[in-house]
Design a protein around this motif. Structure first.
Motif, PDB file in Angstrom:
ATOM      1  N   TRP A 113     -10.348  17.440  14.148  1.00 45.30           N
ATOM      2  CA  TRP A 113     -10.329  18.883  14.384  1.00 45.30           C
ATOM      3  C   TRP A 113      -8.944  19.335  14.834  1.00 45.30           C
ATOM      4  O   TRP A 113      -8.537  20.461  14.545  1.00 45.30           O
ATOM      5  CB  TRP A 113     -11.422  19.342  15.343  1.00 45.30           C
ATOM      6  N   LEU A 114      -8.167  18.486  15.520  1.00 45.59           N
ATOM      7  CA  LEU A 114      -6.780  18.820  15.868  1.00 45.59           C
ATOM      8  C   LEU A 114      -5.925  18.880  14.599  1.00 45.59           C
ATOM      9  O   LEU A 114      -5.081  19.762  14.451  1.00 45.59           O
ATOM     10  CB  LEU A 114      -6.188  17.785  16.819  1.00 45.59           C
ATOM     11  N   GLU A 115      -6.178  17.937  13.700  1.00 43.44           N
ATOM     12  CA  GLU A 115      -5.429  17.936  12.443  1.00 43.44           C
ATOM     13  C   GLU A 115      -5.720  19.217  11.650  1.00 43.44           C
ATOM     14  O   GLU A 115      -4.805  19.860  11.140  1.00 43.44           O
ATOM     15  CB  GLU A 115      -5.792  16.713  11.600  1.00 43.44           C
ATOM     16  N   ARG A 116      -6.988  19.594  11.592  1.00 40.39           N
ATOM     17  CA  ARG A 116      -7.345  20.821  10.867  1.00 40.39           C
ATOM     18  C   ARG A 116      -6.739  22.052  11.542  1.00 40.39           C
ATOM     19  O   ARG A 116      -6.345  22.999  10.876  1.00 40.39           O
ATOM     20  CB  ARG A 116      -8.863  20.973  10.788  1.00 40.39           C
ATOM     21  N   ARG A 117      -6.658  22.025  12.859  1.00 36.15           N
ATOM     22  CA  ARG A 117      -6.178  23.188  13.620  1.00 36.15           C
ATOM     23  C   ARG A 117      -4.655  23.341  13.559  1.00 36.15           C
ATOM     24  O   ARG A 117      -4.145  24.440  13.435  1.00 36.15           O
ATOM     25  CB  ARG A 117      -6.636  23.042  15.085  1.00 36.15           C
ATOM     26  N   TYR A 118      -3.924  22.224  13.662  1.00 42.01           N
ATOM     27  CA  TYR A 118      -2.472  22.306  13.829  1.00 42.01           C
ATOM     28  C   TYR A 118      -1.649  21.723  12.685  1.00 42.01           C
ATOM     29  O   TYR A 118      -0.454  21.964  12.598  1.00 42.01           O
ATOM     30  CB  TYR A 118      -2.053  21.598  15.129  1.00 42.01           C
ATOM     31  N   ILE A 119      -2.264  20.930  11.843  1.00 38.92           N
ATOM     32  CA  ILE A 119      -1.496  20.227  10.811  1.00 38.92           C
ATOM     33  C   ILE A 119      -2.088  20.520   9.440  1.00 38.92           C
ATOM     34  O   ILE A 119      -3.296  20.535   9.271  1.00 38.92           O
ATOM     35  CB  ILE A 119      -1.535  18.692  11.043  1.00 38.92           C
ATOM     36  N   ARG A 120      -1.232  20.707   8.493  1.00 36.71           N
ATOM     37  CA  ARG A 120      -1.659  20.799   7.097  1.00 36.71           C
ATOM     38  C   ARG A 120      -1.065  19.585   6.389  1.00 36.71           C
ATOM     39  O   ARG A 120       0.074  19.615   5.939  1.00 36.71           O
ATOM     40  CB  ARG A 120      -1.164  22.099   6.474  1.00 36.71           C
ATOM     41  N   SER A 121      -1.831  18.519   6.338  1.00 32.68           N
ATOM     42  CA  SER A 121      -1.359  17.235   5.798  1.00 32.68           C
ATOM     43  C   SER A 121      -0.772  17.379   4.400  1.00 32.68           C
ATOM     44  O   SER A 121       0.252  16.776   4.078  1.00 32.68           O
ATOM     45  CB  SER A 121      -2.483  16.209   5.764  1.00 32.68           C
ATOM     46  N   GLU A 122      -1.426  18.181   3.572  1.00 30.24           N
ATOM     47  CA  GLU A 122      -0.950  18.330   2.197  1.00 30.24           C
ATOM     48  C   GLU A 122       0.434  18.977   2.157  1.00 30.24           C
ATOM     49  O   GLU A 122       1.240  18.689   1.280  1.00 30.24           O
ATOM     50  CB  GLU A 122      -1.953  19.121   1.340  1.00 30.24           C
ATOM     51  N   SER A 123       0.752  19.828   3.118  1.00 27.69           N
ATOM     52  CA  SER A 123       2.062  20.470   3.177  1.00 27.69           C
ATOM     53  C   SER A 123       3.148  19.502   3.630  1.00 27.69           C
ATOM     54  O   SER A 123       4.309  19.663   3.293  1.00 27.69           O
ATOM     55  CB  SER A 123       2.044  21.654   4.147  1.00 27.69           C
ATOM     56  N   LEU A 124       2.771  18.507   4.416  1.00 25.19           N
ATOM     57  CA  LEU A 124       3.751  17.564   4.958  1.00 25.19           C
ATOM     58  C   LEU A 124       4.101  16.451   3.989  1.00 25.19           C
ATOM     59  O   LEU A 124       5.095  15.753   4.188  1.00 25.19           O
ATOM     60  CB  LEU A 124       3.219  16.950   6.256  1.00 25.19           C
ATOM     61  N   ALA A 125       3.314  16.275   2.934  1.00 25.51           N
ATOM     62  CA  ALA A 125       3.506  15.137   2.034  1.00 25.51           C
ATOM     63  C   ALA A 125       4.951  15.023   1.544  1.00 25.51           C
ATOM     64  O   ALA A 125       5.558  13.968   1.632  1.00 25.51           O
ATOM     65  CB  ALA A 125       2.545  15.238   0.859  1.00 25.51           C
ATOM     66  N   GLY A 126       5.511  16.084   1.062  1.00 26.31           N
ATOM     67  CA  GLY A 126       6.886  16.033   0.557  1.00 26.31           C
ATOM     68  C   GLY A 126       7.940  16.317   1.601  1.00 26.31           C
ATOM     69  O   GLY A 126       9.130  16.152   1.346  1.00 26.31           O
ATOM     70  N   LEU A 127       7.522  16.746   2.777  1.00 32.54           N
ATOM     71  CA  LEU A 127       8.488  17.149   3.805  1.00 32.54           C
ATOM     72  C   LEU A 127       8.784  16.080   4.850  1.00 32.54           C
ATOM     73  O   LEU A 127       9.732  16.217   5.612  1.00 32.54           O
ATOM     74  CB  LEU A 127       7.982  18.411   4.517  1.00 32.54           C
TER      75      LEU A 127
END
Length: 194
Positions: free
Chosen positions: A75-89
């Motif tokens: 739930w922290l990941e869903r709230r604060y992180i967008r994993s798919e956005s970080l893939a290339g970054l």
């Protein structure tokens, strides 16, 4: 009992603790309060600066910790992180960590995103901590200087107590950011309506 409580609030350790905790809520208010307390000689300049800088840096490191924790707590990941956005970054973030930390420190709204992403992507903690420390020291020193310089001018020009005058520049900056965001939002709505 009230007198004892009020006297306790005048103790330097209490003011330092209050400044540190205030940074977790609103950094700008903590800076304004620190400068005001030092201007009025209620707290030494060094102690107020150290308390504010420590509180800000601790808050930044806690954001990194939220990113680390988000790897385990969905739930922290869903709230604060967008994993798919970080893939290339991730590589770019790690390779440009210094500029990312400094930009996040000075551009409103980037710190939560950047520092939690650093924790989530396992950016090296020691360099991150050192960079945060340096960014916080420079940022806080600049705001202290701005508050003192502009506050001195305001105190002379308006004839108000210096302890109040030194808070006004920082509080004006703190209020300007949400007002400018709101105006930008309103302008976008007007353009989209046309």
């Amino acid at each position: 009992m009230l007198t004892a409580a009020l006297n306790g609030m005048a103790e330097p350790w209490f003011m330092v603790l209050a400044l540190i905790l205030t940074t977790f809520l609103v950094e700008d208010v903590a800076i304004a309060a620190g400068v005001s307390l030092s201007t009025q000689a209620s707290l030494s300049w060094g102690l107020s600066f150290a308390a504010v800088a420590f509180g800000i840096a601790l808050g930044d490191l806690l954001l990194y910790g939220v990113g680390v924790l988000a790897r385990r707590v969905k739930w922290l990941e869903r709230r604060y992180i967008r994993s798919e956005s970080l893939a290339g970054l991730t590589d770019k973030l790690h390779n440009h960590l210094l500029s990312a930390v400094f930009l996040a420190r000075v551009i409103p709204g980037l710190r939560l995103l950047t520092y939690t992403a650093c924790g989530f992507t396992k950016a090296s903690l020691m360099p991150f901590t050192l960079m945060v420390g340096l960014a916080v020291l420079l940022w806080t020193a600049c705001l202290y200087w701005l508050s003192i310089a502009a506050g001195d001018a305001l105190a002379s020009f308006l004839g108000i107590p210096k302890g109040l005058a030194v808070t006004l520049p920082i509080l004006a900056i703190a209020l300007a950011v949400p007002v400018l965001r709101r105006l930008k939002s309103l302008l976008r709505m007007e353009v989209s309506d046309e």
